[in-house]
Design an enzyme around this catalytic site. Structure first.
Site, PDB file in Angstrom:
ATOM      1  N   ARG A   3       0.948  -1.288   0.136  1.00 35.18           N
ATOM      2  CA  ARG A   3      -0.102  -0.128  -0.065  1.00 35.18           C
ATOM      3  C   ARG A   3       0.878   1.143  -0.050  1.00 35.18           C
ATOM      4  NH1 ARG A   3      -3.072  -3.076   3.756  1.00 35.18           N
ATOM      5  NH2 ARG A   3      -4.862  -3.876   2.679  1.00 35.18           N
ATOM      6  N   LYS A  47       2.832  11.441 -11.271  1.00 39.48           N
ATOM      7  CA  LYS A  47       2.292  10.475 -12.108  1.00 39.48           C
ATOM      8  C   LYS A  47       2.661   9.185 -12.503  1.00 39.48           C
ATOM      9  CE  LYS A  47      -0.611  13.693 -14.505  1.00 39.48           C
ATOM     10  NZ  LYS A  47      -1.067  14.329 -16.230  1.00 39.48           N
ATOM     11  N   GLU A  61       9.409  17.590 -25.588  1.00 37.29           N
ATOM     12  CA  GLU A  61       8.849  18.067 -24.127  1.00 37.29           C
ATOM     13  C   GLU A  61       9.412  19.356 -23.641  1.00 37.29           C
ATOM     14  OE1 GLU A  61       6.256  16.836 -22.768  1.00 37.29           O
ATOM     15  OE2 GLU A  61       6.341  14.460 -23.319  1.00 37.29           O
ATOM     16  N   LYS A  89       7.855  22.667 -14.115  1.00 35.18           N
ATOM     17  CA  LYS A  89       6.965  21.592 -13.951  1.00 35.18           C
ATOM     18  C   LYS A  89       6.790  21.579 -12.598  1.00 35.18           C
ATOM     19  CE  LYS A  89       5.422  17.028 -14.568  1.00 35.18           C
ATOM     20  NZ  LYS A  89       5.342  15.913 -15.479  1.00 35.18           N
ATOM     21  N   GLU A 144      -4.363  17.533 -10.966  1.00 32.42           N
ATOM     22  CA  GLU A 144      -4.879  17.896 -12.213  1.00 32.42           C
ATOM     23  C   GLU A 144      -6.210  18.072 -12.459  1.00 32.42           C
ATOM     24  OE1 GLU A 144      -2.632  15.949 -15.704  1.00 32.42           O
ATOM     25  OE2 GLU A 144      -4.688  15.790 -16.730  1.00 32.42           O
ATOM     26  N   ARG A 166      -2.735  22.119 -14.217  1.00 35.99           N
ATOM     27  CA  ARG A 166      -1.884  21.005 -14.615  1.00 35.99           C
ATOM     28  C   ARG A 166      -2.130  20.416 -16.005  1.00 35.99           C
ATOM     29  NH1 ARG A 166       1.080  16.063 -11.000  1.00 35.99           N
ATOM     30  NH2 ARG A 166       2.174  15.159 -12.798  1.00 35.99           N
ATOM     31  N   ASN A 187      -0.317  18.809 -20.612  1.00 35.35           N
ATOM     32  CA  ASN A 187      -0.712  17.744 -21.824  1.00 35.35           C
ATOM     33  C   ASN A 187      -0.924  18.386 -23.138  1.00 35.35           C
ATOM     34  OD1 ASN A 187      -0.681  15.610 -20.062  1.00 35.35           O
ATOM     35  ND2 ASN A 187      -2.603  16.438 -19.153  1.00 35.35           N
ATOM     36  N   HIS A 210      -0.856  16.289 -26.117  1.00 36.18           N
ATOM     37  CA  HIS A 210      -0.687  15.057 -25.778  1.00 36.18           C
ATOM     38  C   HIS A 210      -2.104  14.279 -26.183  1.00 36.18           C
ATOM     39  CE1 HIS A 210       2.979  16.209 -23.769  1.00 36.18           C
ATOM     40  NE2 HIS A 210       2.891  14.969 -22.866  1.00 36.18           N
ATOM     41  N   HIS A 230      -1.328  10.932 -27.623  1.00 34.53           N
ATOM     42  CA  HIS A 230      -1.763   9.501 -26.971  1.00 34.53           C
ATOM     43  C   HIS A 230      -2.579   8.789 -28.073  1.00 34.53           C
ATOM     44  CE1 HIS A 230      -1.186  11.136 -22.631  1.00 34.53           C
ATOM     45  NE2 HIS A 230      -0.004  10.740 -23.137  1.00 34.53           N
ATOM     46  N   HIS A 259       7.164   8.269 -27.414  1.00 35.72           N
ATOM     47  CA  HIS A 259       6.360   9.379 -26.768  1.00 35.72           C
ATOM     48  C   HIS A 259       6.641  10.671 -27.164  1.00 35.72           C
ATOM     49  CE1 HIS A 259       3.491  11.139 -23.917  1.00 35.72           C
ATOM     50  NE2 HIS A 259       4.467  11.531 -23.525  1.00 35.72           N
TER      51      HIS A 259
HETATM   52  P1  NAD Z   1      11.942   5.221 -22.244  1.00 34.52           P
HETATM   53  O1  NAD Z   1      11.731   5.144 -20.757  1.00 34.52           O
HETATM   54  O2  NAD Z   1      11.337   4.033 -22.992  1.00 34.52           O
HETATM   55  O3  NAD Z   1      13.472   5.264 -22.655  1.00 34.52           O
HETATM   56  C1  NAD Z   1      13.696   5.578 -24.040  1.00 34.52           C
HETATM   57  C2  NAD Z   1      14.804   4.531 -24.586  1.00 34.52           C
HETATM   58  O4  NAD Z   1      15.990   5.116 -24.070  1.00 34.52           O
HETATM   59  C3  NAD Z   1      14.691   3.156 -23.792  1.00 34.52           C
HETATM   60  O5  NAD Z   1      15.310   2.314 -25.066  1.00 34.52           O
HETATM   61  C4  NAD Z   1      15.768   3.125 -22.707  1.00 34.52           C
HETATM   62  O6  NAD Z   1      16.174   2.014 -22.344  1.00 34.52           O
HETATM   63  C5  NAD Z   1      16.785   4.070 -23.295  1.00 34.52           C
HETATM   64  N1  NAD Z   1      17.665   4.915 -22.392  1.00 34.52           N
HETATM   65  C6  NAD Z   1      17.281   5.516 -21.264  1.00 34.52           C
HETATM   66  N2  NAD Z   1      18.224   6.010 -20.903  1.00 34.52           N
HETATM   67  C7  NAD Z   1      19.266   5.940 -21.272  1.00 34.52           C
HETATM   68  C8  NAD Z   1      20.522   6.447 -21.492  1.00 34.52           C
HETATM   69  N3  NAD Z   1      20.926   7.153 -20.482  1.00 34.52           N
HETATM   70  N4  NAD Z   1      21.612   5.958 -22.434  1.00 34.52           N
HETATM   71  C9  NAD Z   1      20.986   5.094 -23.246  1.00 34.52           C
HETATM   72  N5  NAD Z   1      19.853   4.384 -23.401  1.00 34.52           N
HETATM   73  C10 NAD Z   1      19.098   4.935 -22.700  1.00 34.52           C
HETATM   74  O7  NAD Z   1      11.134   6.503 -22.616  1.00 34.52           O
HETATM   75  P2  NAD Z   1      11.048   8.009 -22.210  1.00 34.52           P
HETATM   76  O8  NAD Z   1      10.911   8.736 -23.459  1.00 34.52           O
HETATM   77  O9  NAD Z   1      12.040   8.141 -21.236  1.00 34.52           O
HETATM   78  O10 NAD Z   1       9.576   8.122 -21.436  1.00 34.52           O
HETATM   79  C11 NAD Z   1       8.375   7.967 -22.055  1.00 34.52           C
HETATM   80  C12 NAD Z   1       7.528   7.333 -21.052  1.00 34.52           C
HETATM   81  O11 NAD Z   1       7.210   8.162 -20.339  1.00 34.52           O
HETATM   82  C13 NAD Z   1       6.036   7.240 -21.797  1.00 34.52           C
HETATM   83  O12 NAD Z   1       5.601   5.864 -21.356  1.00 34.52           O
HETATM   84  C14 NAD Z   1       5.142   8.257 -21.156  1.00 34.52           C
HETATM   85  O13 NAD Z   1       3.864   7.958 -21.174  1.00 34.52           O
HETATM   86  C15 NAD Z   1       5.858   8.566 -19.929  1.00 34.52           C
HETATM   87  N6  NAD Z   1       5.897  10.057 -19.422  1.00 34.52           N
HETATM   88  C16 NAD Z   1       5.244  10.104 -18.110  1.00 34.52           C
HETATM   89  C17 NAD Z   1       5.193  11.315 -17.570  1.00 34.52           C
HETATM   90  C18 NAD Z   1       4.728  11.445 -16.375  1.00 34.52           C
HETATM   91  O14 NAD Z   1       4.540  12.779 -15.771  1.00 34.52           O
HETATM   92  N7  NAD Z   1       4.711  10.451 -15.366  1.00 34.52           N
HETATM   93  C19 NAD Z   1       5.585  12.397 -18.612  1.00 34.52           C
HETATM   94  C20 NAD Z   1       5.845  12.342 -19.782  1.00 34.52           C
HETATM   95  C21 NAD Z   1       5.971  10.950 -20.208  1.00 34.52           C
HETATM   96  N1  GLY Z   2       3.349  15.131 -18.185  1.00 35.76           N
HETATM   97  C1  GLY Z   2       2.181  15.520 -17.792  1.00 35.76           C
HETATM   98  C2  GLY Z   2       2.108  15.924 -16.337  1.00 35.76           C
HETATM   99  O1  GLY Z   2       2.916  15.277 -15.481  1.00 35.76           O
HETATM  100  O2  GLY Z   2       1.153  16.259 -15.717  1.00 35.76           O
END
Ligand code: NAD
Ligand code: GLY
Length: 359
Positions: free
Chosen positions: A119, A141, A183, A225, A235, A239, A243, A246, A250, A263
């Site tokens: 939890r 998030k 971003e 942020k 949100e 917030r 997006n 987005h 999405h 993404h």
């Molecule tokens: P990811 O985590 O898939 O990383 C992208 C690629 O880069 C992967 O293949 C990973 O293994 C590689 N990688 C990571 N760091 C590396 C490094 N230092 N050197 C070499 N390779 C490396 O993708 P991302 O773009 O980081 O994140 C996208 C995800 O984040 C999506 O699922 C999206 O929905 C989510 N997201 C969440 C929020 C939030 O607020 N929680 C905000 C924006 C995006």
């Molecule tokens: N990436 C959108 C948020 O964190 O709200």
């Protein structure tokens, strides 16, 4: 650089700098305890897990590692269950800290695991992609995708700290750097016209991986942020501006089953669509849209727009957007650089016309 996310009893620090991960003093201000589990992927683990583990070992922290296959297709309930299995098999209790070492996929998944194991246990974000350093590691998030839509399962659950080591960006593939820059551009459009100008001026250096300029971009993005999240953690209003682009992004990701675009690329294309819709709705001057378009064109991602998508399936996919209210589509639009708001009443006809221009 040290920033604060001002969330009262859930407040935490973001540390940003070169070589942060391997410096013991970094971890003195991060609450960890004696046992940790690093969640990482099979690209990042081999590069950085030992560095992190060795630093933590010197501080007396015992660290297990959970490694998953890299990529968006791992952001599933099955991957979450595999983390639960390891936590259970190794008998981790409430004093264990989860550490997300990787990009946004690892961060969202490990955060959701932390929100749900027993939890809720503490977790730290150690983002290694530009996208994760400027966006996903901050704000709490967490979650996984469902076959019918992105991020449909999850929780708001804040980390206890974020360590953004700029050195990790040196191994990032160009495609992922570009995704993060999308971003970064978003923050300029929604909140800071001067930052947008900075990106226009420094984009070549940023694309070349210039650590000083990347550091400036990460700091400013995290400041924005942190400010937005502190004002509207769950949100219910402001917030939503994070997006921008987005809803389109999405839909593109879901319809292509996360296999064609990453993404950030989807967000870059989505922001161009959102700018076009802003013009169509009478919110934005065409000259500003053109400026946004010119900057995003320099990322060379627009040609990645998936072929063969129909307007109807895009509109159907928008229904799963978390901003949708009782079937009414809502879009974050811009009124000019530095200003974004959610539109409650986008005309379906104008939306179709905008989509026609791209699909
Ligand atoms: P990811 O985590 O898939 O990383 C992208 C690629 O880069 C992967 O293949 C990973 O293994 C590689 N990688 C990571 N760091 C590396 C490094 N230092 N050197 C070499 N390779 C490396 O993708 P991302 O773009 O980081 O994140 C996208 C995800 O984040 C999506 O699922 C999206 O929905 C989510 N997201 C969440 C929020 C939030 O607020 N929680 C905000 C924006 C995006
Ligand atoms: N990436 C959108 C948020 O964190 O709200």
């Amino acid at each position: 650089m040290r920033l604060q996310v001002a969330l009262g009893e859930r407040a935490y620090e973001i540390l940003i700098g070169e070589g942060m991960m391997a410096v013991e003093s970094t971890w003195h201000s991060m609450p960890i305890g004696e046992t940790a589990m690093v969640v990482t992927d099979n690209h990042v683990g081999p590069l950085y897990a030992d560095r992190l583990r060795d630093t933590l070992a010197a501080l007396g922290v015992q660290t297990a590692v959970h490694q998953l296959a890299a990529g968006e297709q791992s952001k599933t309930l099955a991957s979450w269950a595999a983390i639960m299995d390891q936590l259970a098999e190794e008998r981790h209790d409430r004093t264990t800290t989860l550490i997300a070492l990787g990009g946004g996929v690892v961060g969202d998944l490990a955060g959701f695991a932390a929100a749900t194991w027993l939890r809720g246990v503490r977790y730290l974000q150690v983002p290694t992609t530009l996208l994760a350093q400027v966006d996903s590691s901050v704000g709490g998030k967490t979650g996984v995708n469902h076959a019918l839509g992105k991020n449909l399962i999850g929780a708001f659950y804040q980390p206890s700290g974020v360590v953004a080591d700029l050195d990790t960006l040196s191994t990032l593939p160009t495609r992922e750097l570009v995704a993060g820059l999308a971003e970064v551009i978003k923050y300029g459009i929604i909140r800071d016209a001067k930052f947008f100008e900075f990106i226009e001026q420094q984009l070549d250096a940023l694309l070349a991986g210039d650590t000083e300029q990347l550091g400036r971009a990460v700091v400013r993005a995290c400041e924005i942020k942190a400010e937005v999240v502190a004002a509207d953690e769950r949100e219910s209003g402001l917030r939503e501006i994070l997006n921008f682009g987005h809803t389109f992004a999405h839909a593109l990701e879901t319809l292509t089953e996360y296999a064609e675009l990453n993404h950030g690329e989807a967000v870059a294309i989505g922001m161009v669509m959102a700018a076009e819709l802003s013009v169509a709705e009478g919110w934005l001057a065409a000259s500003v849209r053109d400026r946004i378009m010119r900057l995003i064109q320099r990322l060379l991602v627009l040609e990645r727009l998936p072929k063969g998508l129909s307007i109807d399936e895009m509109i159907e996919a928008f229904q799963s957007d978390k901003k949708t209210r009782a079937g009414r589509l809502r879009f974050v639009l811009t009124r000019g650089l530095g200003h974004a708001e959610t539109s409650e009443a986008v005309s379906q006809e104008r939306l179709r016309k905008v989509l026609e221009r791209f699909l």
